[in-house]
Write an enzyme that holds these catalytic residues in place. Sequence first.
Site, mmCIF file in Angstrom:
data_model
loop_
_atom_site.group_PDB
_atom_site.id
_atom_site.type_symbol
_atom_site.label_atom_id
_atom_site.label_comp_id
_atom_site.label_asym_id
_atom_site.label_seq_id
_atom_site.Cartn_x
_atom_site.Cartn_y
_atom_site.Cartn_z
ATOM 1 N N ARG A 59 0.813 -1.220 0.000
ATOM 2 C CA ARG A 59 0.000 0.000 0.000
ATOM 3 C C ARG A 59 0.847 1.271 0.000
ATOM 4 N NH1 ARG A 59 -2.798 -4.031 1.891
ATOM 5 N NH2 ARG A 59 -0.737 -4.533 2.622
ATOM 6 N N THR A 60 1.778 1.379 0.966
ATOM 7 C CA THR A 60 2.485 2.646 1.168
ATOM 8 C C THR A 60 3.335 2.997 -0.049
ATOM 9 O OG1 THR A 60 2.547 2.039 3.498
ATOM 10 C CG2 THR A 60 3.915 3.896 2.838
ATOM 11 N N LYS A 87 25.636 -5.590 -0.863
ATOM 12 C CA LYS A 87 27.099 -5.722 -0.931
ATOM 13 C C LYS A 87 27.760 -5.010 0.237
ATOM 14 C CE LYS A 87 26.637 -5.390 -5.934
ATOM 15 N NZ LYS A 87 26.772 -4.421 -7.024
ATOM 16 N N ARG A 109 11.214 3.883 3.995
ATOM 17 C CA ARG A 109 10.765 2.886 4.987
ATOM 18 C C ARG A 109 11.987 2.092 5.411
ATOM 19 N NH1 ARG A 109 5.607 -1.063 4.760
ATOM 20 N NH2 ARG A 109 4.676 0.905 5.389
ATOM 21 N N HIS A 137 4.484 5.702 11.760
ATOM 22 C CA HIS A 137 4.057 5.571 10.356
ATOM 23 C C HIS A 137 3.109 6.751 10.119
ATOM 24 C CE1 HIS A 137 2.939 4.092 6.555
ATOM 25 N NE2 HIS A 137 2.582 2.853 6.841
HETATM 26 N N1 CP Z 1 -0.445 -0.040 5.827
HETATM 27 C C1 CP Z 1 0.786 -0.315 5.341
HETATM 28 O O1 CP Z 1 1.804 0.297 5.747
HETATM 29 O O2 CP Z 1 0.804 -1.310 4.418
HETATM 30 P P1 CP Z 1 2.111 -1.765 3.586
HETATM 31 O O3 CP Z 1 3.042 -2.427 4.572
HETATM 32 O O4 CP Z 1 1.600 -2.699 2.533
HETATM 33 O O5 CP Z 1 2.728 -0.535 3.011
#
Ligand code: CP
Length: 307
Positions: A59-60, A87, A109, A137
């Site tokens: 999603r993100t 590496k 992320r 998040h």
């Molecule tokens: N909600 C969310 O962060 O989903 P993903 O891990 O798929 O990005």
Amino acid sequence: MSQLSVKHLLGIKDLSGKDIELILETAKHFKEVINRPIKKVPSLRDVTIANVFFENSTRTRLSFELAQKRLSADVINFSASASSVKKGETLLDTVNNILAMKVDMIVMRHASVGAPHFLAKHIKANIVNAGDGTHEHPTQALLDSFSIKEKLGTVGGKKVCIFGDILHSRVALSNIFALQKQGAEVMVCGPSTLIPKHIHELGVKVEHDIRKALLWCDVANVLRIQLERQTIKYFPTLREYSQYYGINKPLLDSLNKEIVIMHPGPINRGVELSSDVADSGHSIILNQVENGVAVRMAVLYLLAGVK
Ligand code: CP
């Protein structure tokens, strides 16, 4: 034009109530844009953004990429598993090499708590935290607030309960900060092993009885059991977890009240949420995903104005 008080979006903790209001109001405009036949605006035509993902995401990552493309930014995508990180290249070297290609903004992320905060101290580009370990998040919490506001008209005064694996959840902490800054009441509910010991210090209620928690709340934000982050056993079996903490249709029907069901995804169907609830009229799970694009457009657009 109003501006954000921050140069980076590292966490909701750093945002003021006014920042959150500005992001959600701007997202409302962008939601209207992405529902037009021509879904694109030229707002970030001269901006280059790198999506740097050291952890898996559906999603993100897709939502950020789509948000960037809808704003006409140039986009590059980096996935650690297919990179020179394998590496032995460090995080800072990796990002400095990406920035040497004249990138203006980094969406990152990372599995380590504080990784985007570390980068913010060493580089000039704007940074957006797309999830750092079990910490924050922020864009998920913003899209969750946007979705509550869209469904119930306001966040202030609403009772929101976050269910499940609070201990390992970055979504929980960002939501607690975002909801409280907008005047909502927040409860967490789950087995005591999955609730952080000092969470009451954040001003949230704690409830271990799922029925009582559901009777209390207007909104249930249900979290995934994060088995990949659990190094010890926090409950005997998934079947037992589901029996005591799973939200299913018979349980909801027995309450005789309307509750909005949310989940950040990915769902463990049949564990924290049954399919007949996840796919029911109570659920706004796919609205959350849709709203994520508009909210991320707002974040990127507003940060691009802060140098
Ligand atoms: N909600 C969310 O962060 O989903 P993903 O891990 O798929 O990005």
